[in-house]
Every structure is written in structure tokens, then in C-alpha cells.
Design a protein around this motif. Sequence first.
Motif, PDB file in Angstrom:
ATOM      1  N   ARG A 118       0.880  -0.967  -0.020  1.00 13.63           N
ATOM      2  CA  ARG A 118      -0.053   0.244   0.006  1.00 13.63           C
ATOM      3  C   ARG A 118       0.507   1.723   0.189  1.00 13.63           C
ATOM      4  NH1 ARG A 118      -2.028  -0.667   5.565  1.00 13.63           N
ATOM      5  NH2 ARG A 118      -2.989   1.372   5.048  1.00 13.63           N
ATOM      6  N   GLU A 119       1.991   1.194   0.556  1.00 11.36           N
ATOM      7  CA  GLU A 119       2.427   2.664   1.299  1.00 11.36           C
ATOM      8  C   GLU A 119       3.446   1.914  -0.572  1.00 11.36           C
ATOM      9  OE1 GLU A 119       5.064   2.493   4.839  1.00 11.36           O
ATOM     10  OE2 GLU A 119       2.951   1.964   5.372  1.00 11.36           O
ATOM     11  N   ALA A 136       1.724   4.008  -3.354  1.00 11.19           N
ATOM     12  CA  ALA A 136       0.699   5.489  -2.267  1.00 11.19           C
ATOM     13  C   ALA A 136       1.895   6.374  -3.163  1.00 11.19           C
ATOM     14  CB  ALA A 136       0.755   5.283  -1.016  1.00 11.19           C
ATOM     15  N   GLU A 150      -9.660   4.006  -0.552  1.00  8.57           N
ATOM     16  CA  GLU A 150      -8.198   4.260  -0.955  1.00  8.57           C
ATOM     17  C   GLU A 150      -8.013   3.430  -1.951  1.00  8.57           C
ATOM     18  OE1 GLU A 150      -5.787   1.835   2.104  1.00  8.57           O
ATOM     19  OE2 GLU A 150      -3.712   2.041   1.257  1.00  8.57           O
ATOM     20  N   TYR A 184      -4.315  11.267   0.213  1.00  7.80           N
ATOM     21  CA  TYR A 184      -3.500  10.776   1.091  1.00  7.80           C
ATOM     22  C   TYR A 184      -3.257  10.586   2.492  1.00  7.80           C
ATOM     23  CZ  TYR A 184      -2.800   6.943  -2.780  1.00  7.80           C
ATOM     24  OH  TYR A 184      -1.894   6.409  -3.460  1.00  7.80           O
ATOM     25  N   GLY A 227      -3.951   8.686   5.004  1.00 10.11           N
ATOM     26  CA  GLY A 227      -2.877   8.408   6.929  1.00 10.11           C
ATOM     27  C   GLY A 227      -3.481   8.393   8.179  1.00 10.11           C
ATOM     28  N   ASN A 236      -1.970   5.594   9.935  1.00  9.75           N
ATOM     29  CA  ASN A 236      -0.562   5.167   9.361  1.00  9.75           C
ATOM     30  C   ASN A 236       0.261   6.903   9.200  1.00  9.75           C
ATOM     31  OD1 ASN A 236       1.448   4.615   7.376  1.00  9.75           O
ATOM     32  ND2 ASN A 236       0.298   3.065   6.615  1.00  9.75           N
ATOM     33  N   ILE A 266       1.943   7.505   5.941  1.00 15.74           N
ATOM     34  CA  ILE A 266       1.610   8.026   4.482  1.00 15.74           C
ATOM     35  C   ILE A 266       1.060   9.516   4.804  1.00 15.74           C
ATOM     36  CG2 ILE A 266      -1.165   8.106   2.978  1.00 15.74           C
ATOM     37  CD1 ILE A 266      -0.835   4.886   3.326  1.00 15.74           C
TER      38      ILE A 266
END
Lengths: 170, 420
Positions: free
Chosen positions: B243-244, B247, B297, B348, B352, B357, B360
Motif C-alpha cells: 500500500r505504501e 501510494a 484507498e 492521501y 493516513g 498510518n 502515508i
Amino acid sequence: MSVTTSRAVTVGAVVLAQLALVVVAVWAPLSARLTGEEIVLRVAPFDPVDPFRGAYVELSYPDLPDSSASSPETQEEQEALDAARGTAYVPLTRSGGVWLGGPVQRTPPAQGLYLRCDDSSWQLQCGIESWFLPQDEAAGLQGSLGTGTAVATVKVDGAGHAALVDVSAP
Amino acid sequence: MTASSTATPSAPDHRDPAVHPVTPDRLQWLEGELTRWQADGLLGPDAAQAIRGRYVASRRFTLARIVLTLGACFVGLGLVWLVASNLDVMAPLVRFLLMVAIWLGLVVASELLAARRSRAGDVASPVVGAARLLAALAFGAVVFQAAQSLQVPAYEPLLVGVWGLGALLWAYAVRGVASLVLAVGLLAFWFVWEVLSAGDGAFAVSTALASAALAMVSVGVLHLVLSRRGSLAAWRSMAAPWREVGAALALVALFVAALPYAWGEAQGSLALWLGLGLAVVLAGACFVEGDRVDRIEVGLAALAGAMTVGLSLWRFDESVSDTADLSTEALARAVLSVLAYLVVASGYAVLGGLRDNSRITWLATAALVVFVTVQAFAVFAPILSAAALFLVVGVVLLGTGVLADRGRRRLVSEAKEVLS
């Protein structure tokens, strides 16, 4: 099966899969080295350094067809030529001590040795364009190849896969 | 804890060690809650002690972890460059066998260390992760040595792809997050290189980056979906790298597409269209199976991808090589690019927060600062000072923040009215 044994089996299977991937990555030259017939081609030098594998001499082959040589007269002919580009088969014939490449074909020749290449880019690529060697030797070889009399020893298997075995300048 | 619960370990997996590492802040919060729950009579002392015993404080970025990870990276890259130095004192086959021996030695060593850690219950030790990362890096040295020994032509993207795929298999076999970060990065690098080597121009590059981003975000979200169902609960920790990195690629793709230079025809190789198709299918699966935050997301990555493709398709009649001569159309494109980037980067940053998170959020913030700076000096400089662009963007962000806070306050007051 205990957790430890199961774990060892998983890791062992992954290691074998990774080794299989290595074989896939180098299949063409590996097959040529193991099963191929040895031929000699005239060779000329070109340029050097791959960030992962170090110094090398880029080679061109004066006796193989040049993928950028053909110059169609009309736009339509150029588009047709571009559309046909991709896998290219180069039939090989012996001429004295070296081998010569014939015109590019789109299907494998029915008989005789041939190279399986790709002419999508500006240069015909047959998997024998790079000769890796230590930095100091690369510079030296580059100079000695400039005389135009150097030859490359190449192994070619039945499917046209080629592996560069040696480069020498008399 | 709402969205933050997504970042915590779910129901204990029987193959996991009995003790789970958590951050000191989270452990401190748990201590406070346990005390309150006991005071309220919700928990007995034995149950509280049992719960407390399941967790051990562990910082994500300790000095030992940072140094070990850096050391693994240096040694691993050193091995790769050892291949590049072409040690001609050894025959090519001997060099290859030496690399295989080093790699297998690291595989065995990391597994022995993991077994020892498991026996000791020392779940916070970062040594195993570093050893696994080193084994994944050493596999790259094996691939490159094999290619060098067999004189595979230089600059062959397939080798990076094989390294990435091997590292991916290894990462999932041992559940190594650092190895997975390496694998995901390598696979993204391979995909873009493969598209680049097809020579299809700038459109293909930005679209490849956006496709890789959407596919990676979708794969990461699918990890979360599957782990929530319990069948693959242990894969939850493997979602974050996908995912990161996804992104980051989405933000890079939009950054590239926003540059106001001459774009090529909308052409792409088969690899590009296959990659784009795969990304769309994966994203569709997430929309069908995921929850609301999952859809946000994936939707954000899809929006970034659509904007990237849209900007890449926006071609000028003439080549724009000098920003001093920005035409009206080029200016409109530049303004829309800034707005598009603001929307995606802000999205984003919000994501986050929803996912709890901070990486992000910081990534989005850094990307926005770099983007606005580049646009200010490279594009808007002839018509608008950098200071003015920063002021405009800052006012837009402040205005958005004030509106969002106003909405939040209204929701809180409505909730109070309902409760009263």
C-alpha cells in the motif's frame, strides 16, 4: 508434520523456486552453452558499464544484418516494417573461418544454424552484444578490437539461442 | 479506536509467538485501560495480567533496527557490486557457486536465528529481519552473477524482475516485511524499466507508474480484506509495503504527468496494457470485497491514475520546451495539474489519518511540498512568483482545513443533541 519440519519444507521449496527463476533468467545462453554448436563471427567494439554487473565491451557484428539499415520510401512501407518488427531469425552460413548472417526472416529457417534475435529497437539484439570483463581489461580490449580483425566465438543451439563464449583479437 | 484498530494485530495466530511487540505508546494506553477496566469491575486481576503478558514494548525504529537494516543493505549491495567487479581470479562457474553458497548460507542462518528467537520468545529482536533482508539481497547477487557468467547482454530488465520475484517468494515464505519492501520496490522498478525499454515515450512511463501504483495498492488492500476473514490473518503485516509503495508511485506518476513538456503519442507496449488491465481487475475486486476505507484507498489510487492518464493525454500542438513561452492552454494545464495534485496529496494525507498510518501522511505532505516547489520554480516562475504560488496553495489548504473542522464540529454538536 511438526511446525519446524513444515517450515523447513516451505523454505526449501522457495529456495528451489528461486533457483528455477535464476535458470529462467539465463535460459537462452545456458541452453546454447550446454547444447549449442560453436561458430565464429567477426566483431567490432562499441562502449561500457552495467551498474549491477560492472564493466563490459558492447559488441556489434558487421556480418549480421543491421536493423536500422532498411529505409522504406513511403510512410506506409515504414509503418508496415515497424509493425513486423519483433522476433527476427538470422540464417547463418560459413564463409572461410567465420560465419555470416543472412537477411532477417520472420519464421525459423527450416534447416541450418540460425540466430533468434529481436529487431524492435535500433540495434538487432541476439543476446551476444555484451562481453563482461574486469574494468582494466575492458579498456584494453576496446582498443585492440578497433583494428577490425577481432572475432567472437559463439555457441548456438537448435532453437537459435546464442551464448558468447570468447572474444579475441589476433 | 476505530480505524486505528486496522493497524493492530488481530486474533492471535497459533503460528505466531505468544508475545506480540507493540509500540510503547500503545502499551502505555493499554496499561491505563486495564487499570480502568479493573476499577470498573470489567476485568479481574488474573485476566488483566494475562492480557498484559501478551504484549511487549518495542519501538519500530530503534537504533539497533536502523543500524541492522542499513548494514544488511550495505552488505547486500556490496555483494552485488562484488559481482560487478568481475573477479577474474576465479572462473565464472566458481564465482557463481560462491554466490550461491553465500546466499544459501544466509538463508540457513536467518532460519536458525528465527528458530532461536521463537524459542526464546524474543519477538522484538530485529536481527532476524536484517538476516532475511540480507538473504533477499544476496539472491540478487546470484541472479546477476549467473547472468554475468553466461554473458547475458547488459541492461536486461528481466534480471531485476527475477530478483524481485525471488525476493517476493522468500518474503512470503518467511513473512519478512523488509524483504517484501525490497521485492515490491524491485518489481515496480522492473515494470517501469520494461515499459521504458519498449521505447514508447513519456505517456507510457507515467501510465506504467500509475498502473503499478493502482495494482500495488489493490494487492495491499486485498491482504487486509483476506486477513479480516481470518484465513490469512498472518498476512496483515504484509499489506503495508504494497500500500505504501503504491501510494508513493501514485504520487510520482501524477508528478511526472504534471510536468508541462512535450508528451508523446498515447502508445504503449503489450506489457503496459496488460499491467493496466491487471490493475483495474484488482481494483475492482477491492471495490467488491473491501470496506468503506478500503474503497477510499483504492479509489484514491484510481483517481490519481485517471488524472495521470488524463494529463498525459493532454498534448500541445507544439513542443513546450521553454516555460517562459507558456501558452494559455499550457497555463490551464499547469493550474489543473496543481489542483489535481492538491486533491490527491490531500486525499492521501486524510487516508493516513483514517488508517492511523503516519508514514502515508508524511509521504503525502512531503510530496505536496516537493511538487509545489518544482511547479513554482520550473513552471509558474515567469508569470507568478514562487511566494505567490505558495500563498495560494497555503490559503486553499487552510480554507479546506477550516471547512473540514466546521463539518466535524457540526457532527459533534448533532451527536450531543441526539444523546441529550
